[in-house]
Design an enzyme around this catalytic site. Structure first.
Site, short mmCIF file in Angstrom:
data_model
loop_
_atom_site.label_atom_id
_atom_site.label_comp_id
_atom_site.label_asym_id
_atom_site.label_seq_id
_atom_site.Cartn_x
_atom_site.Cartn_y
_atom_site.Cartn_z
N VAL A 147 -4.33 -31.34 -8.03
CA VAL A 147 -4.57 -31.74 -6.64
C VAL A 147 -5.95 -32.39 -6.52
CG1 VAL A 147 -4.66 -30.99 -4.25
CG2 VAL A 147 -3.10 -29.86 -5.83
N LYS A 148 -5.94 -33.58 -5.94
CA LYS A 148 -7.20 -34.28 -5.73
C LYS A 148 -7.80 -33.85 -4.40
CE LYS A 148 -7.51 -38.85 -7.79
NZ LYS A 148 -7.36 -40.28 -7.49
#
Ligand code: E4P
Length: 235
Positions: free
Chosen positions: A84-85
């Protein structure tokens, strides 16, 4: 050093993974939109399946910390290779380090993104990011030297034994790839058009052309010799 593809274009991803040079994938909302992925869940699941075991970064789409955490937990359920960014700060300049830290403690892999300075990178690493994404092109847009930032972050991570890996993104030219590699990037995420340029060379084409042409001349000699031997035998 690893190479990731900075793309959500299925055709390009299939092409470059088949070339055997892709270790992972990064996307962001702009890339997804440009490449025609409007349904993030459907697109991300397909991208993750294409990449197999390799990491696929998908970015949260909110400025709200609680909502970031909820989105991240949802993304992480889509596939085992999701990363997840999380932007290092939100649009209002509020730190997202706490979000990174919470997700890390839950075992969700985080790519701390939109990093433009040494200080942002070291804080993201301390908060528990698996990856720190330094945006080389955008660092240069501001008149700063991306190679210097990459080199300093790499030295700091090594000196203090942090496991975070530097991803260099925002690649705008083939030279950016070379500079990032020499400066110490663990990973460079490259848009497909630059991979095509990296592998190509005018003089290599000429060299191969010369070899193919001489190989054909040699074959011609053999067939002429066979014809001559054949007509000799008939006499
Ligand atoms: C990296 O992970 C990002 O997706 C990307 O490289 C951002 O670069 P940009 O400056 O082209 O938006």
């Amino acid at each position: 050093m690893q190479i990731f593809l900075d793309s959500a274009n299925f055709k390009e991803i299939e092409k470059w993974t088949a070339e055997g040079v892709i270790d992972g994938l990064t996307t962001n909302p702009s890339i997804m939109f440009k490449d025609g992925i409007y349904d993030v869940e459907r697109g991300a699941r397909r991208l993750c399946a294409l990449l197999g075991e390799r990491p696929v970064s998908v970015e949260v789409t909110t400025n709200d910390h609680e909502e970031m955490i909820l989105q991240a937990r949802r993304f992480a359920r889509w596939a085992q290779n999701i990363v997840v960014k999380i932007p290092v700060i939100n649009e209002q300049g509020e730190s997202c380090l706490g979000v990174i830290n919470t997700l890390n403690r839950e075992g969700i892999l985080v790519n701390a993104t939109a990093i433009l300075s040494f200080n942002q990178a070291i804080l993201a690493a301390k908060a528990g990011a698996t990856y720190v994404s330094i945006f080389a092109g955008r660092v240069a847009d501001e008149g700063n030297d991306p190679a210097g930032v990459i080199r300093n972050v790499r030295q700091w991570l090594d000196a203090w034994s942090y496991s975070a890996k530097i991803i260099v993104g925002s690649i705008r030219s083939v030279m950016d790839v070379q500079s990032a590699a020499i400066a110490g990037a663990h990973i460079i995420t490259i848009p497909p058009q630059f991979l095509s340029k990296m592998v190509d060379h005018k003089y290599t084409r000429e060299t191969v052309s010369q070899f193919v042409s001489d190989a054909n001349k040699a074959l011609e000699q053999i067939s002429q010799a066979k014809v001559a031997a054949g007509s000799g035998g008939a006499r």
